[in-house]
Design an enzyme around this catalytic site. Structure first.
Site, short mmCIF file in Angstrom:
data_model
loop_
_atom_site.label_atom_id
_atom_site.label_comp_id
_atom_site.label_asym_id
_atom_site.label_seq_id
_atom_site.Cartn_x
_atom_site.Cartn_y
_atom_site.Cartn_z
N LYS A 127 0.86 -1.19 0.00
CA LYS A 127 0.00 0.00 0.00
C LYS A 127 0.89 1.24 0.00
O LYS A 127 1.92 1.28 0.68
CB LYS A 127 -0.89 -0.01 1.25
CG LYS A 127 -1.66 1.28 1.51
CD LYS A 127 -2.75 1.53 0.48
CE LYS A 127 -3.45 2.87 0.68
NZ LYS A 127 -4.38 3.19 -0.41
N SER A 140 -12.68 6.14 -2.04
CA SER A 140 -11.99 7.31 -1.53
C SER A 140 -11.40 6.93 -0.18
O SER A 140 -11.86 7.37 0.88
CB SER A 140 -12.94 8.50 -1.39
OG SER A 140 -12.20 9.63 -0.93
N LEU A 170 -5.73 7.20 1.57
CA LEU A 170 -4.35 6.83 1.89
C LEU A 170 -4.19 6.25 3.30
O LEU A 170 -3.26 6.60 4.03
CB LEU A 170 -3.47 8.09 1.69
CG LEU A 170 -2.02 8.06 1.22
CD1 LEU A 170 -1.70 6.88 0.35
CD2 LEU A 170 -1.68 9.34 0.54
N CYS A 201 -2.49 9.77 -6.26
CA CYS A 201 -3.59 9.50 -5.34
C CYS A 201 -4.66 10.58 -5.50
O CYS A 201 -4.37 11.75 -5.31
CB CYS A 201 -3.15 9.47 -3.89
SG CYS A 201 -4.59 9.28 -2.82
N LYS A 214 3.80 5.64 -10.43
CA LYS A 214 2.40 5.30 -10.66
C LYS A 214 1.69 6.55 -11.16
O LYS A 214 1.71 7.59 -10.52
CB LYS A 214 1.77 4.82 -9.34
CG LYS A 214 0.28 4.50 -9.39
CD LYS A 214 0.02 3.15 -10.02
CE LYS A 214 -1.44 2.71 -9.88
NZ LYS A 214 -1.69 2.01 -8.61
N SER A 225 -6.66 4.95 -10.34
CA SER A 225 -8.10 5.06 -10.61
C SER A 225 -8.43 6.37 -11.33
O SER A 225 -7.68 7.34 -11.25
CB SER A 225 -8.90 4.90 -9.31
OG SER A 225 -8.45 5.79 -8.35
N THR A 247 -9.72 -3.99 -8.43
CA THR A 247 -11.11 -4.26 -8.03
C THR A 247 -11.42 -5.76 -7.99
O THR A 247 -12.05 -6.25 -7.03
CB THR A 247 -12.08 -3.55 -9.00
OG1 THR A 247 -11.81 -2.15 -8.99
CG2 THR A 247 -13.53 -3.78 -8.61
O1 RRO Z 1 -5.86 5.52 -0.65
C1 RRO Z 1 -6.52 5.93 -1.61
O2 RRO Z 1 -7.57 6.59 -1.48
C2 RRO Z 1 -6.09 5.70 -3.00
C3 RRO Z 1 -4.79 5.90 -3.44
BR1 RRO Z 1 -3.37 6.34 -2.32
C4 RRO Z 1 -4.50 5.76 -4.82
O3 RRO Z 1 -3.36 5.94 -5.30
N1 RRO Z 1 -5.51 5.41 -5.64
C5 RRO Z 1 -6.77 5.22 -5.19
O4 RRO Z 1 -7.67 4.91 -5.99
N2 RRO Z 1 -7.04 5.36 -3.86
#
Ligand code: RRO
Length: 313
Positions: A45, A72, A75, A132, A166, A197, A274
């Site tokens: 993560k 959402s 992080l 993110c 990324k 995403s 997913t």
């Molecule tokens: O943790 C998130 O909300 C999150 C991250 Br860090 C990301 O890079 N992509 C995402 O869809 N959610």
């Protein structure tokens, strides 16, 4: 028979599949499931400097009819020291290379985290998350070309070894061109992972007339089948523009068929988000088998035979 092995950043993966960062990789218990699965690798993560609880729940939901998902998460993670410790204790002889995702809330935090990993001198690969979409008040760095280049100017020489980034999905040819020109300036940036995403979608329940997730008035990143074509476009756009680098494909994989399409678009490895979240780690055995069957049916023995070979009209 059919060979699903691949190489990323100079490391050998027994097969091309692994988790999309964020799924099945926050805790050691999650990561153990990844190690025990039939994935070819694993990624942690995205880490921040400090532990984060993340956004309030509900913060992830699958969407009806197999469309995909919205999240959402905000992080949530254990803080970088936890993943540094995991990387120090990881069994690198296990044949599954380890990728570590870093997503500092500032360039200074990314510098401190990279310095700590460099000092530890481990055989894991760093991937810096520039995309993110879910931290309130923090825009995605990947959409600010100047800030992204500035970050790479600082981080690439510091990391020294091969690393990856990324990326968010891009939607304009000019943005593919600009981003690729930046990445091509950095020799040890050896791969890009496309796509994170699709940021800031909104899912609304028809009956209750309510947003489905709680954070950010219901806005969240979209994943799963609905983003497949955006993912394929980004993989192929960067495959064409980064001839000395590699692309890891992620987005829209539900079966061996979408993995095959990602490789045709140019992916050297493919991540599952997913579908892994919904199905669990047995997904890797299923999709490896499905891809093997597709390759047998089409007469391909290795990924190299069709990687990047999508035909155009
Ligand atoms: O943790 C998130 O909300 C999150 C991250 Br860090 C990301 O890079 N992509 C995402 O869809 N959610």
């Amino acid at each position: 028979m059919v060979d699903l092995s691949t190489k990323v950043a100079g490391l050998s993966l027994p097969n091309l599949l692994f988790n999309a960062s964020g799924v099945c990789c926050q805790t050691e218990a999650d990561l153990k499931l990844m190690i025990e699965s039939e994935s070819g690798s694993l990624i942690t993560k995205s880490a921040t400097y400090e532990y984060r609880e993340g956004n309030p729940s509900p913060r992830y939901l699958p969407l009806p009819s197999g469309l995909g998902s919205i999240n959402s998460m905000g992080l949530p993670n254990e803080g970088y020291e936890y993943y540094l410790n995991f990387a120090k204790n990881y069994d690198y002889s296990s044949k599954k290379p380890l990728f570590i995702s870093l997503s500092g809330l500032s360039l200074a935090d990314n510098v401190k985290m990279c310095e700590a990993f460099v000092a530890a001198d481990l055989p894991c690969v760093l991937e810096v998350n520039f995309s993110c979409p879910n931290v309130p008040g923090k825009p995605q760095l990947g959409y600010d070309m100047e800030a992204m280049e500035n970050a790479l100017n600082v981080l690439a020489p510091l990391i020294k070894k091969p690393f990856g980034v990324k990326l968010p999905p891009y939607f304009d040819i000019a943005h593919f061109d600009t981003a690729a020109a930046i990445f091509n300036k950095f020799d040890n940036l050896v791969y890009v992972t496309c796509i994170n995403s699709v940021g800031n979608g909104l899912a609304i329940d028809f009956e209750t007339e309510s947003a489905l997730i709680k954070p950010k008035d219901g806005f969240g990143g979209l994943g799963g089948l609905m983003v497949l074509n955006t993912a394929l476009a980004n993989v192929n756009a960067f495959y064409r523009r980064l001839p000395t680098k590699q692309v890891i494909g992620v987005g829209g994989v539900t079966s061996g068929k979408e993995v095959f399409l990602h490789v045709l678009a140019g992916a050297s490895a493919v991540q599952i988000g997913t579908t892994l979240k919904e199905e669990g780690p047995t997904v890797f055995a299923r999709i490896n088998k499905e891809l093997t069957d597709i390759m047998i049916a089409k007469g391909y023995k290795s990924l190299d035979e069709f990687r990047g070979k999508v035909k155009t009209l």
